[in-house]
Write a protein that holds these residues in place. Sequence first.
Motif, PDB file in Angstrom:
ATOM      1  N   TYR A   1      -9.202  -7.119  -8.028  1.00  0.00           N
ATOM      2  CA  TYR A   1      -9.247  -6.290  -6.843  1.00  0.00           C
ATOM      3  C   TYR A   1     -10.639  -6.299  -6.231  1.00  0.00           C
ATOM      4  CZ  TYR A   1     -11.389  -1.590  -7.468  1.00  0.00           C
ATOM      5  OH  TYR A   1     -12.240  -0.532  -7.581  1.00  0.00           O
TER       6      TYR A   1
ATOM      7  N   TYR B   1       8.104   1.985  -6.804  1.00  0.00           N
ATOM      8  CA  TYR B   1       8.266   1.001  -5.744  1.00  0.00           C
ATOM      9  C   TYR B   1       9.669   0.406  -5.838  1.00  0.00           C
ATOM     10  CZ  TYR B   1       3.210   0.830  -4.809  1.00  0.00           C
ATOM     11  OH  TYR B   1       1.913   1.138  -4.460  1.00  0.00           O
TER      12      TYR B   1
ATOM     13  N   LEU C   1       1.455 -11.700  -5.173  1.00  0.00           N
ATOM     14  CA  LEU C   1       1.525 -10.556  -4.274  1.00  0.00           C
ATOM     15  C   LEU C   1       0.133 -10.048  -3.959  1.00  0.00           C
ATOM     16  CD1 LEU C   1       4.381  -8.597  -6.074  1.00  0.00           C
ATOM     17  CD2 LEU C   1       4.578  -9.805  -3.916  1.00  0.00           C
TER      18      LEU C   1
ATOM     19  N   PHE D   1      -1.526  -7.391 -12.698  1.00  0.00           N
ATOM     20  CA  PHE D   1      -2.804  -7.316 -11.982  1.00  0.00           C
ATOM     21  C   PHE D   1      -3.670  -8.545 -12.238  1.00  0.00           C
ATOM     22  CE2 PHE D   1      -6.608  -5.582 -10.245  1.00  0.00           C
ATOM     23  CZ  PHE D   1      -7.634  -5.889 -11.116  1.00  0.00           C
TER      24      PHE D   1
ATOM     25  N   PRO E   1       4.950  -6.890 -11.478  1.00  0.00           N
ATOM     26  CA  PRO E   1       3.672  -7.477 -11.061  1.00  0.00           C
ATOM     27  C   PRO E   1       2.589  -7.265 -12.116  1.00  0.00           C
ATOM     28  CG  PRO E   1       4.658  -6.210  -9.277  1.00  0.00           C
ATOM     29  CD  PRO E   1       5.455  -5.913 -10.499  1.00  0.00           C
TER      30      PRO E   1
ATOM     31  N   TYR F   1      -1.827  -9.631  -7.288  1.00  0.00           N
ATOM     32  CA  TYR F   1      -0.962  -9.543  -8.453  1.00  0.00           C
ATOM     33  C   TYR F   1      -0.169 -10.840  -8.568  1.00  0.00           C
ATOM     34  CZ  TYR F   1      -1.622  -4.434  -8.372  1.00  0.00           C
ATOM     35  OH  TYR F   1      -2.155  -3.173  -8.381  1.00  0.00           O
TER      36      TYR F   1
ATOM     37  N   TYR G   1      -5.928  -6.040  -3.400  1.00  0.00           N
ATOM     38  CA  TYR G   1      -5.509  -6.379  -4.762  1.00  0.00           C
ATOM     39  C   TYR G   1      -4.656  -7.644  -4.748  1.00  0.00           C
ATOM     40  CZ  TYR G   1      -6.496  -1.373  -5.385  1.00  0.00           C
ATOM     41  OH  TYR G   1      -7.083  -0.134  -5.393  1.00  0.00           O
TER      42      TYR G   1
ATOM     43  N   ASP H   1     -13.178  -5.796  -9.876  1.00  0.00           N
ATOM     44  CA  ASP H   1     -12.576  -5.992 -11.193  1.00  0.00           C
ATOM     45  C   ASP H   1     -11.776  -7.286 -11.158  1.00  0.00           C
ATOM     46  OD1 ASP H   1     -10.455  -3.927 -13.381  1.00  0.00           O
ATOM     47  OD2 ASP H   1     -11.232  -5.957 -13.606  1.00  0.00           O
TER      48      ASP H   1
ATOM     49  N   ARG I   1      -1.393   4.304 -13.234  1.00  0.00           N
ATOM     50  CA  ARG I   1      -2.802   4.016 -13.399  1.00  0.00           C
ATOM     51  C   ARG I   1      -3.509   5.328 -13.700  1.00  0.00           C
ATOM     52  NH1 ARG I   1      -5.667   1.894  -7.970  1.00  0.00           N
ATOM     53  NH2 ARG I   1      -7.252   1.480  -9.558  1.00  0.00           N
TER      54      ARG I   1
ATOM     55  N   GLY J   1     -10.015   4.487  -5.107  1.00  0.00           N
ATOM     56  CA  GLY J   1      -8.701   5.106  -5.034  1.00  0.00           C
ATOM     57  C   GLY J   1      -7.745   4.898  -6.162  1.00  0.00           C
ATOM     58  N   SER J   2      -7.985   5.522  -7.290  1.00  0.00           N
ATOM     59  CA  SER J   2      -6.925   5.527  -8.292  1.00  0.00           C
ATOM     60  C   SER J   2      -5.693   6.214  -7.730  1.00  0.00           C
ATOM     61  CB  SER J   2      -7.389   6.274  -9.538  1.00  0.00           C
ATOM     62  OG  SER J   2      -8.473   5.625 -10.143  1.00  0.00           O
ATOM     63  N   ARG J   3      -5.904   7.179  -6.814  1.00  0.00           N
ATOM     64  CA  ARG J   3      -4.799   7.940  -6.275  1.00  0.00           C
ATOM     65  C   ARG J   3      -4.169   7.290  -5.060  1.00  0.00           C
ATOM     66  NH1 ARG J   3      -6.586  14.195  -6.545  1.00  0.00           N
ATOM     67  NH2 ARG J   3      -7.435  14.202  -8.651  1.00  0.00           N
ATOM     68  N   GLU J   4      -4.851   6.296  -4.520  1.00  0.00           N
ATOM     69  CA  GLU J   4      -4.394   5.738  -3.255  1.00  0.00           C
ATOM     70  C   GLU J   4      -3.151   4.878  -3.434  1.00  0.00           C
ATOM     71  OE1 GLU J   4      -7.027   7.706  -1.040  1.00  0.00           O
ATOM     72  OE2 GLU J   4      -5.595   6.268  -0.214  1.00  0.00           O
ATOM     73  N   THR J   5      -2.270   4.946  -2.458  1.00  0.00           N
ATOM     74  CA  THR J   5      -1.080   4.111  -2.462  1.00  0.00           C
ATOM     75  C   THR J   5      -1.454   2.692  -2.083  1.00  0.00           C
ATOM     76  OG1 THR J   5       0.319   5.973  -1.867  1.00  0.00           O
ATOM     77  CG2 THR J   5       1.183   3.762  -1.414  1.00  0.00           C
ATOM     78  N   GLN J   6      -0.949   1.747  -2.838  1.00  0.00           N
ATOM     79  CA  GLN J   6      -1.128   0.339  -2.507  1.00  0.00           C
ATOM     80  C   GLN J   6       0.089  -0.136  -1.725  1.00  0.00           C
ATOM     81  OE1 GLN J   6      -2.189  -2.083  -5.914  1.00  0.00           O
ATOM     82  NE2 GLN J   6      -3.476  -0.455  -6.742  1.00  0.00           N
ATOM     83  N   TYR J   7      -0.162  -0.825  -0.633  1.00  0.00           N
ATOM     84  CA  TYR J   7       0.901  -1.359   0.215  1.00  0.00           C
ATOM     85  C   TYR J   7       0.920  -2.870   0.058  1.00  0.00           C
ATOM     86  CZ  TYR J   7       0.988   3.302   2.122  1.00  0.00           C
ATOM     87  OH  TYR J   7       1.085   4.663   2.249  1.00  0.00           O
ATOM     88  N   PHE J   8       2.116  -3.388  -0.229  1.00  0.00           N
ATOM     89  CA  PHE J   8       2.252  -4.783  -0.616  1.00  0.00           C
ATOM     90  C   PHE J   8       2.710  -5.677   0.522  1.00  0.00           C
ATOM     91  CE2 PHE J   8       1.726  -5.062  -5.225  1.00  0.00           C
ATOM     92  CZ  PHE J   8       1.629  -3.725  -5.542  1.00  0.00           C
TER      93      PHE J   8
END
Lengths: 116, 112
Positions: free
Chosen positions: A48, B36, A91, A45, A43, A35, A33, A56, B94, A100-107
Amino acid sequence: GAGVSQTPSNKVTEKGKYVELRCDPISGHTALYWYRQSLGQGPEFLIYFQGTGAADDSGLPNDRFFAVRPEGSVSTLKIQRTERGDSAVYLCASSLRTSGSRETQYFGPGTRLLVL
Amino acid sequence: AQSVAQPEDQVNVAEGNPLTVKCTYSVSGNPYLFWYVQYPNRGLQFLLKYITGDNLVKGSYGFEAEFNKSQTSFHLKKPSALVSDSALYFCAVRDQYNDMRFGAGTRLTVKP
């Protein structure tokens, strides 16, 4: 690598120039992703990727912005004809799965872009 | 359309006191909620998330958050604040239809 890395950490350019910002996601993460974070804001969007393709890109502000991820790992955000309003922190984040709507995004730490 | 509101730009607490950082949201589908933290010149660090199940979610560094469906809230809490907790905190939401939307952030200052 251990985390998401972004280069350069800082970029100063002149109005009208072209810039490329690079993101190297966590190894094995298939979703990536981008941002943009302006001063005093959260941030926002941009785009992605699901593997190599942009799943998207609805957040890209205009056609001066473009991003690629040709081999499904490293991604490059490209900005043409930069404007002063493009100044922000860009970012990058990655997550383990594509659906993964449920997945954690790591920045990553971000690239601070300043357009003079 | 989905949205996130963090009604407080700034929260000040004394070290050792409990802290709360507020977040309310609006989504079309089932909400997936995230907190976060951002330290100066650093990227965002994940604290915790709510997907389903127990409304009280425990995360990193002693933080927890409570999902309240009727009030559409997901407030971040910690029983005893540390000076090192001082940072910028972002709530994000989301659902299965839309990408992540972040709040504007709340600056937490913990004074010794």
